[in-house]
Design a protein around this motif. Structure first.
Motif, PDB file in Angstrom:
ATOM      1  N   PHE A   1      40.472 -38.388  10.540  1.00  0.00           N
ATOM      2  CA  PHE A   1      39.303 -37.494  10.539  1.00  0.00           C
ATOM      3  C   PHE A   1      38.068 -38.226  10.048  1.00  0.00           C
ATOM      4  CE2 PHE A   1      42.717 -34.241   9.697  1.00  0.00           C
ATOM      5  CZ  PHE A   1      42.600 -33.592  10.914  1.00  0.00           C
ATOM      6  N   ARG A   2      36.914 -37.789  10.546  1.00  0.00           N
ATOM      7  CA  ARG A   2      35.644 -38.210   9.960  1.00  0.00           C
ATOM      8  C   ARG A   2      34.681 -37.050  10.116  1.00  0.00           C
ATOM      9  NH1 ARG A   2      32.622 -39.798  14.570  1.00  0.00           N
ATOM     10  NH2 ARG A   2      34.084 -39.559  16.275  1.00  0.00           N
ATOM     11  N   LEU A   3      33.553 -37.155   9.430  1.00  0.00           N
ATOM     12  CA  LEU A   3      32.547 -36.100   9.537  1.00  0.00           C
ATOM     13  C   LEU A   3      31.339 -36.626  10.294  1.00  0.00           C
ATOM     14  CD1 LEU A   3      32.567 -34.568   5.935  1.00  0.00           C
ATOM     15  CD2 LEU A   3      33.705 -33.703   7.997  1.00  0.00           C
ATOM     16  N   VAL A   4      30.786 -35.775  11.141  1.00  0.00           N
ATOM     17  CA  VAL A   4      29.470 -36.041  11.708  1.00  0.00           C
ATOM     18  C   VAL A   4      28.536 -34.968  11.138  1.00  0.00           C
ATOM     19  CG1 VAL A   4      30.232 -37.223  13.802  1.00  0.00           C
ATOM     20  CG2 VAL A   4      30.062 -34.723  13.793  1.00  0.00           C
ATOM     21  N   TYR A   5      27.244 -35.247  11.219  1.00  0.00           N
ATOM     22  CA  TYR A   5      26.269 -34.358  10.581  1.00  0.00           C
ATOM     23  C   TYR A   5      25.204 -33.950  11.585  1.00  0.00           C
ATOM     24  CZ  TYR A   5      28.410 -35.719   6.168  1.00  0.00           C
ATOM     25  OH  TYR A   5      29.311 -35.923   5.148  1.00  0.00           O
ATOM     26  N   GLN A   6      24.904 -32.651  11.613  1.00  0.00           N
ATOM     27  CA  GLN A   6      23.865 -32.169  12.531  1.00  0.00           C
ATOM     28  C   GLN A   6      22.682 -31.621  11.732  1.00  0.00           C
ATOM     29  OE1 GLN A   6      24.752 -28.873  15.243  1.00  0.00           O
ATOM     30  NE2 GLN A   6      23.345 -29.789  16.725  1.00  0.00           N
ATOM     31  N   PRO A   7      21.463 -32.074  12.076  1.00  0.00           N
ATOM     32  CA  PRO A   7      20.269 -31.640  11.347  1.00  0.00           C
ATOM     33  C   PRO A   7      20.025 -30.127  11.419  1.00  0.00           C
ATOM     34  CG  PRO A   7      19.768 -33.550  12.714  1.00  0.00           C
ATOM     35  CD  PRO A   7      21.146 -33.095  13.096  1.00  0.00           C
ATOM     36  N   GLN A   8      19.522 -29.601  10.315  1.00  0.00           N
ATOM     37  CA  GLN A   8      19.017 -28.224  10.246  1.00  0.00           C
ATOM     38  C   GLN A   8      17.566 -28.360   9.808  1.00  0.00           C
ATOM     39  OE1 GLN A   8      21.833 -26.384   7.447  1.00  0.00           O
ATOM     40  NE2 GLN A   8      23.179 -25.824   9.140  1.00  0.00           N
ATOM     41  N   LYS A   9      16.632 -27.856  10.632  1.00  0.00           N
ATOM     42  CA  LYS A   9      15.217 -28.092  10.374  1.00  0.00           C
ATOM     43  C   LYS A   9      14.428 -26.795  10.226  1.00  0.00           C
ATOM     44  CE  LYS A   9      14.995 -32.549  12.731  1.00  0.00           C
ATOM     45  NZ  LYS A   9      14.536 -33.267  13.933  1.00  0.00           N
TER      46      LYS A   9
ATOM     47  N   TYR B   1      18.538 -29.977  20.793  1.00  0.00           N
ATOM     48  CA  TYR B   1      17.120 -30.321  20.933  1.00  0.00           C
ATOM     49  C   TYR B   1      16.565 -30.886  19.620  1.00  0.00           C
ATOM     50  CZ  TYR B   1      12.231 -30.237  22.163  1.00  0.00           C
ATOM     51  OH  TYR B   1      10.931 -30.623  22.401  1.00  0.00           O
ATOM     52  N   LEU B   2      17.083 -30.418  18.506  1.00  0.00           N
ATOM     53  CA  LEU B   2      16.586 -30.842  17.187  1.00  0.00           C
ATOM     54  C   LEU B   2      17.391 -32.004  16.623  1.00  0.00           C
ATOM     55  CD1 LEU B   2      15.978 -27.270  15.747  1.00  0.00           C
ATOM     56  CD2 LEU B   2      14.224 -28.938  16.386  1.00  0.00           C
ATOM     57  N   GLY B   3      18.555 -32.239  17.171  1.00  0.00           N
ATOM     58  CA  GLY B   3      19.393 -33.347  16.711  1.00  0.00           C
ATOM     59  C   GLY B   3      20.851 -33.084  16.982  1.00  0.00           C
ATOM     60  N   ARG B   4      21.519 -34.061  17.575  1.00  0.00           N
ATOM     61  CA  ARG B   4      22.952 -33.916  17.865  1.00  0.00           C
ATOM     62  C   ARG B   4      23.768 -34.235  16.614  1.00  0.00           C
ATOM     63  NH1 ARG B   4      25.035 -33.421  23.295  1.00  0.00           N
ATOM     64  NH2 ARG B   4      23.182 -33.132  24.559  1.00  0.00           N
ATOM     65  N   PRO B   5      24.973 -33.674  16.534  1.00  0.00           N
ATOM     66  CA  PRO B   5      25.865 -34.084  15.444  1.00  0.00           C
ATOM     67  C   PRO B   5      26.139 -35.587  15.577  1.00  0.00           C
ATOM     68  CG  PRO B   5      26.748 -32.161  16.622  1.00  0.00           C
ATOM     69  CD  PRO B   5      25.608 -32.693  17.438  1.00  0.00           C
ATOM     70  N   SER B   6      25.899 -36.349  14.511  1.00  0.00           N
ATOM     71  CA  SER B   6      25.992 -37.813  14.569  1.00  0.00           C
ATOM     72  C   SER B   6      26.518 -38.371  13.255  1.00  0.00           C
ATOM     73  CB  SER B   6      24.602 -38.418  14.808  1.00  0.00           C
ATOM     74  OG  SER B   6      23.949 -37.777  15.890  1.00  0.00           O
ATOM     75  N   PRO B   7      27.025 -39.605  13.293  1.00  0.00           N
ATOM     76  CA  PRO B   7      27.437 -40.248  12.039  1.00  0.00           C
ATOM     77  C   PRO B   7      26.241 -40.310  11.086  1.00  0.00           C
ATOM     78  CG  PRO B   7      28.127 -41.557  13.942  1.00  0.00           C
ATOM     79  CD  PRO B   7      27.234 -40.470  14.460  1.00  0.00           C
ATOM     80  N   ILE B   8      26.478 -40.217   9.796  1.00  0.00           N
ATOM     81  CA  ILE B   8      25.380 -40.075   8.842  1.00  0.00           C
ATOM     82  C   ILE B   8      24.433 -41.277   8.867  1.00  0.00           C
ATOM     83  CG2 ILE B   8      26.566 -41.029   6.787  1.00  0.00           C
ATOM     84  CD1 ILE B   8      24.214 -37.939   6.923  1.00  0.00           C
ATOM     85  N   GLU B   9      24.938 -42.460   9.220  1.00  0.00           N
ATOM     86  CA  GLU B   9      24.040 -43.629   9.213  1.00  0.00           C
ATOM     87  C   GLU B   9      22.926 -43.525  10.264  1.00  0.00           C
ATOM     88  OE1 GLU B   9      27.364 -43.700   9.222  1.00  0.00           O
ATOM     89  OE2 GLU B   9      28.160 -45.179  10.638  1.00  0.00           O
ATOM     90  N   THR B  10      23.098 -42.637  11.251  1.00  0.00           N
ATOM     91  CA  THR B  10      22.047 -42.358  12.228  1.00  0.00           C
ATOM     92  C   THR B  10      20.777 -41.854  11.525  1.00  0.00           C
ATOM     93  OG1 THR B  10      23.818 -41.590  13.662  1.00  0.00           O
ATOM     94  CG2 THR B  10      21.587 -41.093  14.390  1.00  0.00           C
ATOM     95  N   PHE B  11      20.983 -41.199  10.369  1.00  0.00           N
ATOM     96  CA  PHE B  11      19.863 -40.580   9.650  1.00  0.00           C
ATOM     97  C   PHE B  11      19.509 -41.420   8.420  1.00  0.00           C
ATOM     98  CE2 PHE B  11      22.570 -37.296  11.627  1.00  0.00           C
ATOM     99  CZ  PHE B  11      21.689 -36.825  12.581  1.00  0.00           C
ATOM    100  N   GLY B  12      19.658 -42.726   8.539  1.00  0.00           N
ATOM    101  CA  GLY B  12      19.492 -43.639   7.403  1.00  0.00           C
ATOM    102  C   GLY B  12      18.142 -43.542   6.700  1.00  0.00           C
ATOM    103  N   GLU B  13      17.064 -43.275   7.458  1.00  0.00           N
ATOM    104  CA  GLU B  13      15.744 -43.214   6.791  1.00  0.00           C
ATOM    105  C   GLU B  13      15.680 -42.056   5.801  1.00  0.00           C
ATOM    106  OE1 GLU B  13      15.316 -40.939  10.228  1.00  0.00           O
ATOM    107  OE2 GLU B  13      16.777 -42.544  10.049  1.00  0.00           O
ATOM    108  N   LEU B  14      16.431 -40.980   6.094  1.00  0.00           N
ATOM    109  CA  LEU B  14      16.415 -39.804   5.222  1.00  0.00           C
ATOM    110  C   LEU B  14      17.434 -39.888   4.102  1.00  0.00           C
ATOM    111  CD1 LEU B  14      16.147 -36.995   7.877  1.00  0.00           C
ATOM    112  CD2 LEU B  14      14.675 -37.219   5.871  1.00  0.00           C
ATOM    113  N   THR B  15      18.576 -40.437   4.435  1.00  0.00           N
ATOM    114  CA  THR B  15      19.691 -40.400   3.484  1.00  0.00           C
ATOM    115  C   THR B  15      19.858 -41.712   2.729  1.00  0.00           C
ATOM    116  OG1 THR B  15      21.237 -41.174   5.155  1.00  0.00           O
ATOM    117  CG2 THR B  15      20.952 -38.790   4.953  1.00  0.00           C
TER     118      THR B  15
END
Ligand code: C2E
Ligand code: MG
Ligand code: MG
Ligand code: MG
Length: 288
Positions: A40-48, A256-270
């Motif tokens: 298992f792994r987790l992907v993360y989808q943005p909530q804006k 449209y706002l962001g697909r569920p993705s591995p967290i490193e996709t959002f590296g600038e934020l996280t």
């Protein structure tokens, strides 16, 4: 005689068992080992926030990489895991992993975790949530538990007691898939939810279908009346987003706002640039 008959009946059942039922039994078996085998792994989808486009947080969504089948959808395996009881171990892994990962993000974004009915009705649930928070160091206010209406109805008094316990920890709770259950309105009043998530089926073509638009406006009015922010799921187009913005829907989530993705996709934020999952969490095999 009766025994023999029973046996025959069983054989008949086996022989006539559809491919679907056999498949389910194999899945059940594989699911029992999946946590220990790190599948298992987790992907993360943005909530804006819709009005500003500001990122509020992520929903954690589980992915299963099956050694032979490849990726199996949670829509397929979560119901199987719920029936077999494997969801308790899987759900603990999800909760622990999401909290441990979120605690390391450089910005204090929220993390939303899906909780199944079986977990919610387990007497240890709120204690487990407490333990995971203490262990991960995640501020309780950054954790949101997503619970569907159908998860409440099995034993409403127990569900209410559990929601109150997790809320007392400072954790927030969102009603997931709103509109797809059958007693939505009384449940919203009876349970201490902090947010309503409108199911994606009501967002699809909301800008082009008057009936769907009427339903979404009604839910937004309900949220306003109850003082609960509304999140629209499944936002797939700019037209849908514009409709929601015009109707003052607070939060959006969708491709449209962001697909569920591995967290490193959002590296600038996280600030997370390496592999998402911590080896210790994996080796612990989800036990808390
Ligand atoms: P959900 O909690 O309502 O999650 C939203 C689902 O909609 C996710 O599917 C997500 O990938 C999908 N989605 C997001 N944006 C869009 C969009 O714009 N269009 C469309 N068509 N779909 C969109 P996913 O990841 O396949 O998960 C399906 C369901 O499986 C979830 O529905 C949830 O009920 C369950 N699930 C997923 N992860 C977990 C978990 O960790 N624990 C539990 N108990 N259930 C989970
Ligand atoms: Mg959800
Ligand atoms: Mg949902
Ligand atoms: Mg759903």
């Amino acid at each position: 005689r009766a025994k023999a008959e029973g046996k025959d009946t069983y054989r008949y059942f086996e022989a006539s068992m559809g491919a679907e039922a056999r498949d389910r039994r194999v899945l059940e078996h594989d699911l029992r080992q999946a946590v220990a085998r790190n599948e298992f792994r987790l992907v993360y989808q943005p909530q804006k926030e819709i009005s500003s486009g500001r990122m509020i947080g992520f929903e954690a969504l589980i992915r299963w990489q099956h050694p032979q089948r490849g990726e199996v959808s949670p829509a397929v395996f979560i119901p199987v895991a719920e029936d077999s009881g494997a969801i308790l171990q899987i759900g603990e892994w999800v909760l622990a992993t999401a909290c441990e990962e979120a605690a390391r993000w450089k910005n204090p974004l929220t993390v939303a975790v899906n909780v199944s009915a079986v977990q919610l009705h387990n007497p240890n649930f709120s204690r487990k949530v407490h333990e995971v928070l203490l262990r991960s160091g995640l501020a309780p206010g950054r954790l949101e538990l997503e619970i569907t209406e159908t998860a409440l109805v099995k034993d409403m008094p127990r569900a209410l007691a559990t929601l109150r316990q997790v809320k007392a920890l400072g954790v927030r709770v969102a009603m997931d898939d709103f509109g797809t259950g059958y007693s939505s309105l009384s449940n919203l009043r009876a349970f201490p939810f902090d947010k309503i998530k409108i199911d994606g089926s009501f967002i699809k073509s909301v800008d082009r279908n008057g009936q769907v638009a009427a339903i979404v406006r009604a839910v937004l009015g309900l949220g306003r009346g109850l003082g609960l922010p509304v999140l629209a799921e499944g936002v797939e187009t700019l037209g849908e987003l514009r409709f929601l913005d015009a109707e003052a829907c607070e939060i959006g989530q969708g491709f449209y706002l962001g697909r569920p993705s591995p967290i490193e996709t959002f590296g600038e934020l996280t600030g997370v640039t390496g592999p998402a999952v911590n080896d210790d969490a994996r080796q612990r095999g989800g036990s808390i």
